[in-house]
Design a protein around this motif. Structure first.
Motif, PDB file in Angstrom:
ATOM      1  N   SER A 114       0.673  -1.232  -0.096  1.00  0.00           N
ATOM      2  CA  SER A 114      -0.060  -0.197   0.095  1.00  0.00           C
ATOM      3  C   SER A 114       0.716   1.318  -0.117  1.00  0.00           C
ATOM      4  N   PRO A 144      -6.592  -7.680  -9.127  1.00  0.00           N
ATOM      5  CA  PRO A 144      -7.140  -6.414  -9.437  1.00  0.00           C
ATOM      6  C   PRO A 144      -7.097  -5.241  -8.584  1.00  0.00           C
ATOM      7  N   ARG A 145      -7.565  -4.122  -8.793  1.00  0.00           N
ATOM      8  CA  ARG A 145      -7.361  -2.981  -7.731  1.00  0.00           C
ATOM      9  C   ARG A 145      -8.748  -3.262  -7.149  1.00  0.00           C
ATOM     10  N   ASN A 176       1.651  -7.256  -7.627  1.00  0.00           N
ATOM     11  CA  ASN A 176       1.033  -5.924  -8.681  1.00  0.00           C
ATOM     12  C   ASN A 176       0.467  -6.590  -9.922  1.00  0.00           C
ATOM     13  N   ALA A 227      -4.766   5.371  -9.732  1.00  0.00           N
ATOM     14  CA  ALA A 227      -5.893   4.533 -10.691  1.00  0.00           C
ATOM     15  C   ALA A 227      -6.051   5.290 -12.081  1.00  0.00           C
ATOM     16  N   SER A 283       1.767   2.158  -3.392  1.00  0.00           N
ATOM     17  CA  SER A 283       0.887   2.249  -4.268  1.00  0.00           C
ATOM     18  C   SER A 283       0.855   1.477  -5.340  1.00  0.00           C
ATOM     19  N   ARG A 284       0.797   0.061  -5.149  1.00  0.00           N
ATOM     20  CA  ARG A 284       0.742  -0.844  -6.195  1.00  0.00           C
ATOM     21  C   ARG A 284      -0.582  -1.571  -6.117  1.00  0.00           C
ATOM     22  N   ARG A 285      -0.844  -2.096  -7.067  1.00  0.00           N
ATOM     23  CA  ARG A 285      -2.222  -3.114  -7.192  1.00  0.00           C
ATOM     24  C   ARG A 285      -1.902  -4.284  -6.034  1.00  0.00           C
ATOM     25  N   PRO A 286      -2.815  -4.487  -5.255  1.00  0.00           N
ATOM     26  CA  PRO A 286      -4.344  -3.888  -5.285  1.00  0.00           C
ATOM     27  C   PRO A 286      -4.488  -2.717  -4.353  1.00  0.00           C
ATOM     28  N   ARG A 317     -11.739  -1.320  -4.387  1.00  0.00           N
ATOM     29  CA  ARG A 317     -12.001  -0.081  -4.535  1.00  0.00           C
ATOM     30  C   ARG A 317     -11.761   0.946  -3.335  1.00  0.00           C
ATOM     31  N   ASP A 377      -3.704   0.479  -5.564  1.00  0.00           N
ATOM     32  CA  ASP A 377      -3.032   1.611  -6.285  1.00  0.00           C
ATOM     33  C   ASP A 377      -4.202   2.560  -6.491  1.00  0.00           C
ATOM     34  N   VAL A 378      -5.286   2.752  -5.617  1.00  0.00           N
ATOM     35  CA  VAL A 378      -6.440   3.744  -6.040  1.00  0.00           C
ATOM     36  C   VAL A 378      -5.746   5.198  -5.998  1.00  0.00           C
TER      37      VAL A 378
END
Lengths: 167, 370
Positions: free
Chosen positions: B206, B298-299, B294, B218, B209-212, B301, B214-215
């Motif tokens: 987190s 999937p990202r 990553n 995004a 800022s990597r997936r999942p 919400r 990376d909001v």
């Protein structure tokens, strides 16, 4: 003048400049940035006094946490559109209050008998801090955290009722 | 003592060459990681990745760097000039400072701090200021939303990160990174603290800022987040340099405190060259895990991101601290750490599986069949 003194005056000047920047800039975001700068400079002063732990907590909580939350609030509330009111009828009272506070603080510095001299800092082990905090002063520590928790829950309750009223 | 040795003994010269060494290491790491990430993700997606520049595209990072340096440094007319130009450095400098406190072998370090772990956490928390200022100064709706998301995310995930690391330092009885590595001995802390390791890696992903998670960046929601208006050298400082250095630093930290650092298994006492090889292997494994996650997930919400942190990771971190305290106070045997923490990790896995539909394809398939 020793190297330590040079570093001290450098950091002290940076602290004062940053603090001045907080009140002197027109833009709220710049004021927040100056505040972060001042907080970091104060952390540097702690390091100079060999209080590593205090310095790092200052960076972690104030510069990293409080200042970011402050910025967050500024950006959400469109603070750019608000013109801060720095002039008004209460000006003389504000001056009296500010100057007397300054006088009290400066006289406190000179009247207090300090336990140690600043030019011979003592290294305090952070284990000792932990022992004092969680063994000798465990109850005041818990009471303080309870007060903070109450404040937190109270602020959420207040914010929630405002939301409901708007609806 | 020769003249050269006494020259290097000078405090200022000593500090300067150590700084330059870290700077050099950082440049190499960033160049290598840009290449590794492109190749690794290409492999996962069954592509070849860069192949044209040099054998297997090995010169690609150099080409990228030249391109970025030659690109025009754009600044929107309505941007706040001072904050816009300052922001990349505000993001980058803290990440660089974290590298200074990391030991790489028993002897190789810039500075060993008694509170090294706390220093790392405290200083790396300042990066968020750079992102927030970048988003605010860009005077762009998406950049601002991205910056607010970054601020909320980084502040929230800092809490489980600090608590997971705190639980670990209870076992080590120290915040000195060298002490923590030496305390692990033959059994690295990942064995005693699987839940702590999971919390650390979740917070690290987190933080990067990597997936999942990376909001903030995004591209389908906020079009790239805080660095949307940045280009050329400023973009590379704000994004590439900061992110990859941060990834490297966090993975070195993870391999030091959870994977046993430079200590070879079975109590082998080998020289610094082997220690260096070992720690870079462990770091690479963690970096590849971050890239793998990553490329795979999937990202989630933005509201799921926050509830995952506050409703799952934070209580679990408290549970881990409480269990550690209990075991340490009553002096129960070491395997109880593994038992309790492993149960906690299993509980975490079950909750994530049953509450969040992300990462559970079988459930999605089942729903679409119904």
């Amino acid at each position: 003048m020793t190297v330590t003194e040079v570093i001290f005056y450098f950091i002290a000047a940076a602290t004062v400049l940053g603090a001045f920047g907080v009140v002197a800039t027109g833009k709220v975001a710049y004021a927040a940035l100056s505040l972060v700068f001042t907080l970091l400079a104060v952390a540097a002063l702690y390091i100079l006094l060999a209080s590593e732990f205090l310095a790092l907590v200052q960076v972690l909580l104030y510069a990293g946490g409080v200042a970011v939350l402050l910025l967050f609030a500024l950006m959400l509330t469109r603070a750019r559109e608000l013109v801060p009111v720095l002039d008004g009828a209460q000006k003389p009272f504000a001056a009296v209050a500010g100057l007397s506070l300054m006088g009290v603080l400066i006289s406190m510095v000179f009247l207090t008998t300090w336990p140690r001299r600043a030019d011979e800092p003592t290294l305090i082990n952070f284990n000792a801090i932990g022992d004092r905090l969680f063994r000798d002063f465990a109850l005041p520590f818990e009471v303080a955290s309870l007060v903070l928790l109450v404040a937190l829950v109270g602020s959420i309750v207040l914010a929630r009722t405002e939301e409901e009223e708007e609806e | 003592m020769s003249a050269l040795e006494s020259f290097f003994d000078n405090v200022w010269v000593d500090a300067l060459w150590r700084l330059l060494a870290v700077l050099g290491l950082m440049v190499i790491v960033v160049l290598a990681l840009t290449y590794v990430e492109r190749k690794f993700i290409a492999r996962i997606q069954m592509r070849l990745g860069p192949m044209r520049t040099g054998p297997y595209g090995i010169m690609q990072p150099i080409a990228d760097m030249v391109k970025i340096l030659l690109k025009e440094d754009l600044r929107p007319a309505s941007a706040d000039r001072i904050a816009f130009e300052l922001a990349p450095f505000l993001a980058f400098v803290p990440v660089f400072l974290t590298l200074l406190a990391l030991p790489f072998t028993a002897k190789w370090d810039v500075r060993v701090l008694d509170l090294g772990l706390l220093y790392f956490i405290a200083v790396s928390g300042l990066t968020v200021l750079g992102y927030v200022f970048a988003g605010w100064a860009s005077d762009n709706k998406y950049a601002l939303i991205g910056a607010l998301r970054t601020a909320a995310q980084l502040i929230s995930y800092e809490v489980p990160l600090v608590l997971a690391v705190l639980a670990l330092s209870m076992l080590a009885g120290s915040l000195n990174l060298v002490d923590i590595v030496e305390k692990q001995g033959r059994v690295p802390f990942i064995v005693w603290q699987p839940l702590g390791f999971f919390l650390f890696m979740a917070a690290a992903v987190s933080d990067l800022s990597r997936r999942p998670f990376d909001v903030a960046a995004a591209e389908s929601e906020v079009a790239g987040g805080p660095w949307i208006e940045f280009s050329g050298i400023r973009w590379s400082i704000l994004y590439a340099l900061t992110e990859y250095t941060n990834m490297f630093a966090l993975c070195v930290l993870g391999s030091l405190i959870f994977l046993g650092g430079w200590d070879w298994p079975l109590g082998l006492k080998w020289g610094w060259w082997w220690q260096l090889a070992l720690i870079f292997t462990k770091t690479s494994v963690l970096i590849l895990v971050v890239m793998w996650v990553n490329a795979t997930f999937p990202r989630i919400r933005v509201d799921q991101l926050m509830s995952l942190c506050w409703k799952l990771l934070l209580p679990l971190a408290f549970v881990q601290i409480f269990l550690n305290g209990l075991i340490l106070v009553y002096g129960w045997p070491d395997w109880t750490f593994l038992l309790t923490s492993g149960l906690g990790l299993a509980a975490a896995g079950y909750i994530i599986y049953s509450v969040i539909p992300v990462g559970a394809p079988s459930r999605i398939v089942a729903r679409s069949n119904a």
